[in-house]
Each structure stands twice: as structure tokens, then as C-alpha cells.
Design a protein around this motif. Structure first.
Motif, PDB file in Angstrom:
ATOM      1  N   TYR A  51      13.704  62.579  90.072  1.00  0.00           N
ATOM      2  CA  TYR A  51      13.504  61.146  89.844  1.00  0.00           C
ATOM      3  C   TYR A  51      14.838  60.425  89.802  1.00  0.00           C
ATOM      4  CZ  TYR A  51      14.520  62.656  85.022  1.00  0.00           C
ATOM      5  OH  TYR A  51      15.100  63.214  83.896  1.00  0.00           O
ATOM      6  N   ASN A  52      14.765  59.109  89.931  1.00  0.00           N
ATOM      7  CA  ASN A  52      15.945  58.255  89.888  1.00  0.00           C
ATOM      8  C   ASN A  52      15.680  57.157  88.859  1.00  0.00           C
ATOM      9  OD1 ASN A  52      17.999  56.386  90.285  1.00  0.00           O
ATOM     10  ND2 ASN A  52      17.931  56.509  92.526  1.00  0.00           N
ATOM     11  N   LEU A  53      16.111  57.395  87.635  1.00  0.00           N
ATOM     12  CA  LEU A  53      15.965  56.434  86.544  1.00  0.00           C
ATOM     13  C   LEU A  53      17.354  56.072  86.033  1.00  0.00           C
ATOM     14  CD1 LEU A  53      12.955  57.805  84.441  1.00  0.00           C
ATOM     15  CD2 LEU A  53      13.051  55.683  85.764  1.00  0.00           C
ATOM     16  N   TRP A  56       6.882  53.301  84.642  1.00  0.00           N
ATOM     17  CA  TRP A  56       7.651  54.344  83.967  1.00  0.00           C
ATOM     18  C   TRP A  56       7.431  54.350  82.454  1.00  0.00           C
ATOM     19  CZ3 TRP A  56       9.435  58.628  85.681  1.00  0.00           C
ATOM     20  CH2 TRP A  56       9.821  58.760  87.013  1.00  0.00           C
ATOM     21  N   ASN A  57       7.139  53.200  81.893  1.00  0.00           N
ATOM     22  CA  ASN A  57       6.916  53.168  80.448  1.00  0.00           C
ATOM     23  C   ASN A  57       5.435  53.275  80.083  1.00  0.00           C
ATOM     24  OD1 ASN A  57       6.139  50.651  81.310  1.00  0.00           O
ATOM     25  ND2 ASN A  57       7.075  49.536  79.584  1.00  0.00           N
ATOM     26  N   ASP A  58       4.639  53.749  81.027  1.00  0.00           N
ATOM     27  CA  ASP A  58       3.221  53.996  80.715  1.00  0.00           C
ATOM     28  C   ASP A  58       3.121  54.925  79.508  1.00  0.00           C
ATOM     29  OD1 ASP A  58       0.600  55.641  80.996  1.00  0.00           O
ATOM     30  OD2 ASP A  58       0.298  53.980  82.414  1.00  0.00           O
ATOM     31  N   PRO A  66      12.057  52.517  81.268  1.00  0.00           N
ATOM     32  CA  PRO A  66      12.041  51.122  81.737  1.00  0.00           C
ATOM     33  C   PRO A  66      10.636  50.662  82.124  1.00  0.00           C
ATOM     34  CG  PRO A  66      12.826  52.563  83.480  1.00  0.00           C
ATOM     35  CD  PRO A  66      12.657  53.427  82.269  1.00  0.00           C
ATOM     36  N   ALA A  67      10.405  49.379  81.970  1.00  0.00           N
ATOM     37  CA  ALA A  67       9.138  48.769  82.400  1.00  0.00           C
ATOM     38  C   ALA A  67       9.253  48.449  83.887  1.00  0.00           C
ATOM     39  CB  ALA A  67       8.850  47.524  81.576  1.00  0.00           C
TER      40      ALA A  67
END
Length: 394
Positions: free
Chosen positions: A145-147, A172-174, A187-188
Motif C-alpha cells: 500500500y501507499n499511505l 482508508w479510515n473505514d 486518512p479519510a
């Protein structure tokens, strides 16, 4: 000892000096000084040294293969070492085009060997009759992943991964992700799903894992080299997916471990059946590989579709691990440009791959084959023939 008193010995009367009798014609009998016949000194005749016959230079041989990208980093290293240090007269050209392409090339008889991460299906075996499976290594599929600002090691379960790739979880913030990572601020941002666009053995392994992890995935999508992806963008090969994930913030994809390491990608720690969060690594892949060491495995000429080393039960095993296979015809004369020299070179290259070539595996994060798998491979390789004749392996 007798002592003689000289004064008491009577001296003898001297004998008159004899007059020599003169021979008027003396004939001198010469005493010849015989010259001995010279004996020639014998020296041993030197044994001629045979000039050694020059060792014949092996004729150049060219082999072609095509298929899986999953094992390409290792196969490329093996080929380089073999053709430079072991058999410099042999050239091996391997095209990393995906497992589906390798199987198609085998069917078309345009290559000497293929490679696939997915074993041949019943349909494949009908199209490529008498093909043999030769497991050549064991690798892991990572969730990369790329966060921005988030390091390697976010926690993901198989079900959550399936939900992401099925489009059920889109942010991503689920809560499904955040509840597994309470110490990380996610992050949202929308998740960009990246998957393979080609027919891929890596996809076969990955979708097999998702099918085992999610009933929803299993019932609606299932396992395959190519599937109907509900969401995301496609890219070709492990290299393509890795490139897109690295270049696109908030992306997630699946790539073989060697590609993730080569590109310094951030990857998820995936929960295994023992409940542990395991990062993909050589060690966790090897633990999973060793779990099959005592398991019954098919012969090389049999179906390998039931062989599965996903979700190994060992506590430290990474759960997304699989064999990858080289494919070759049992009787090589079915290939139109096959010769005796090529057939011999192919068998000897395969023998190297499952023996000395395994020494290159750890450096590229592939697990070495367990001994029982090597034994199966030996029997398989020895069964390969050309015009009905077996071929030397060394």
C-alpha cells in the motif's frame, strides 16, 4: 715364526751368467694391443608423449521459456548464474509475460518450457497433454500500500482484504480497518485498488486466499488467473502493479515479496490462522513452506490443483504463500525445433534449478524447496525423454 741366523747359512756357489743365444733372424712377435670394440652406451629410448586431444567445445544451445512474473527475480538470477558460470555454451531466454501467457505458449509449442504459479487445470492439461509440473520455488504475495505517513505493518485480515478488493470497504479510515489499527491514524481518503490486468498466477494465489477468507468473495468472484474485478484499475505483471501502487497515494495492490523488497514498498501484516499478525518475509515464508515437508504431494505428471499451502497452521507462518511451477513436456520430440542437444541442455538446466540454483533463493526472499519436493522433482526430471530415450541430468 722361524728365525734364520745368516752367519751359519752356507752361501751358494754363484751360477755363471748365461750367454744369450743369438737368433740371427729374430722374428718379433708383436704383442697387439687389442682395441676393444667400443660398446655404444645405451640410453633409454624416450617414450613419446601423446599430444592430448583438445576437449571439444560444446556447441552453443539456446533455450526459450515464458510465463509467470511471480518467480522472475529468482529465475533471472538462476539463468544468469547458469549461463555464465555453469554452462556458458547455453543461452536461456525467459520472457516474464504472466502465467496465462506461459501456458498458452506451451500449448502453441513456441517455447521449450513454461512457468506458472497456478497449476494446470483439467482444461489446461487437455490442451498441453503430457506436461509435467516441476515446483521450482515457494514465494509470498504481499499486500502493498501507499499511505503517506504510515509505515509498514498496518494490520489486515483476509476478510478485510477481500472487502477492499470487492469494493465493500472504500475508505482508508473505514471502521473495519481502523478497528484493527487503533494506534494508527488512518486518512479519510478513498482506497485505490490496483490489480493485475493479465492472466496471472499471482492473481490465482491471491484470489485463492480471498476465497478461503471470505464467503462473499468465494460465492461472487472466486479463484482464477483472471477474474471479474468489481473495482480498481489493472496493470500488467508484478512490476506493473508495484509501479502503480508506488506512484499513486492511497493505493493498495498485491505483489510478490521480491518485488515489494526490491522497491522498498510498505506492506501489511496479515493475520494468520493462529491469530498472529505476520509480516511477509523470507523467514515467515519458509515457515509456511516447511509445513508441507511431510505432506503427501502428487507426482510431476499428475494434477497439482489440490495442492494448497495457503493459511499454513504454524504460528509464525505468513498466510499467503504458494508454489510456483516450471512446465515441460514429458516427451520433448513434440516440440518442432527440439534436438538431442537442446533436450539434454533443457534437462540439465531444470536439474540445476531444483538443486544448486536453490542457493540463490534466500537472497531474493524465496523459500528453498523442502527435500521431499526436490525428490519429487528429481523423479519428474529423470522421466523426461527425447525420441523415447532418457537424458543425462549432469
Amino acid at each position: 715364526m722361524y728365525i734364520v741366523n745368516s752367519s751359519s747359512v752356507q752361501q751358494p756357489t754363484p751360477t755363471p751368467t748365461p750367454t744369450a743365444s743369438t737368433n740371427p733372424n729374430p722374428t718379433a712377435t708383436p704383442t697387439s694391443s687389442p682395441t676393444s670394440t667400443p660398446t655404444s652406451t645405451a640410453y633409454p629410448t624416450p617414450t613419446p608423449t601423446a599430444t592430448p586431444s583438445p576437449t571439444p567445445t560444446p556447441s552453443p544451445v539456446s533455450l526459450t521459456g515464458a510465463g509467470a512474473t511471480f518467480p522472475y527475480p529468482l529465475l533471472n538470477a538462476m539463468i544468469t548464474n547458469y549461463t555464465t558460470s555453469v554452462k556458458p555454451n547455453v543461452q536461456v531466454n525467459y520472457q516474464s509475460i504472466g502465467s496465462g501467457g506461459g501456458i498458452s505458449a506451451m500449448q502453441a509449442k513456441t517455447v521449450d518450457f513454461g512457468a506458472s504459479d497456478a497449476p494446470l487445470s483439467a482444461t489446461d492439461m487437455a490442451n498441453v497433454p503430457n506436461a509435467l509440473h516441476i515446483p521450482e520455488t515457494i514465494g509470498a504475495v504481499t499486500i502493498a500500500y501507499n499511505l503517506p505517513g504510515v509505515q509498514t505493518g498496518i494490520h489486515l485480515t483476509g476478510k478485510v482484504i477481500a472487502d477492499i478488493f470487492q469494493g465493500t470497504v472504500t475508505m482508508w479510515n473505514d471502521q473495519e480497518i481502523q478497528s484493527l489499527n487503533t494506534n494508527v491514524t488512518l486518512p479519510a481518503k478513498s482506497i485505490l485498488v490496483v490489480h493485475r490486468s493479465d492472466s496471472s498466477g499471482t492473481t490465482f494465489i491471491f484470489t485463492g486466499y480471498l476465497s478461503a477468507s471470505s464467503t462473499a468473495w468465494n460465492s461472487s468472484i472466486g479463484q482464477g488467473k483472471s477474474v471479474s474485478w468489481p473495482v480498481g484499475i489493472g496493470s500488467n505483471g508484478n512490476t506493473g502493479v508495484a509501479s502503480v501502487v508506488q506512484g499513486q497515494p492511497y493505493a493498495i495492490g498485491y505483489v510478490e515479496l521480491a518485488y515489494a523488497l526490491q522497491n522498498s514498498m510498505t506492506v501489511a501484516a496479515v493475520q494468520n490462522p493462529a491469530g498472529n499478525w505476520i509480516l511477509p518475509s523470507l523467514a515467515s515464508t519458509t515457515v509456511a513452506a516447511q509445513s508441507i515437508a511431510s505432506a503427501g504431494l502428487p507426482a510431476g505428471n499428475a494434477s497439482w490443483t489440490s495442492v494448497n499451502i495457503l493459511n499454513a497452521p504454524e504460528p509464525n507462518a505468513y498466510p499467503i504463500v504458494s508454489f510456483t511451477y516450471l512446465l515441460v513436456y514429458k516427451e520433448l520430440n513434440v516440440l518442432p525445433d527440439m534436438t538431442q542437444d537442446k533436450a539434454t541442455a533443457l534437462v540439465q538446466f531444470l536439474w540445476y534449478v531444483v538443486h544448486d540454483g536453490q542457493n540463490l533463493s534466500p537472497g531474493l526472499a524465496y523459500a528453498q524447496l523442502p527435500p521431499n519436493v526436490v525428490q519429487i522433482d528429481e523423479t519428474t526430471i529423470k522421466s523426461i525423454t527425447f525420441n523415447g530415450q532418457t537424458l543425462p541430468t549432469t
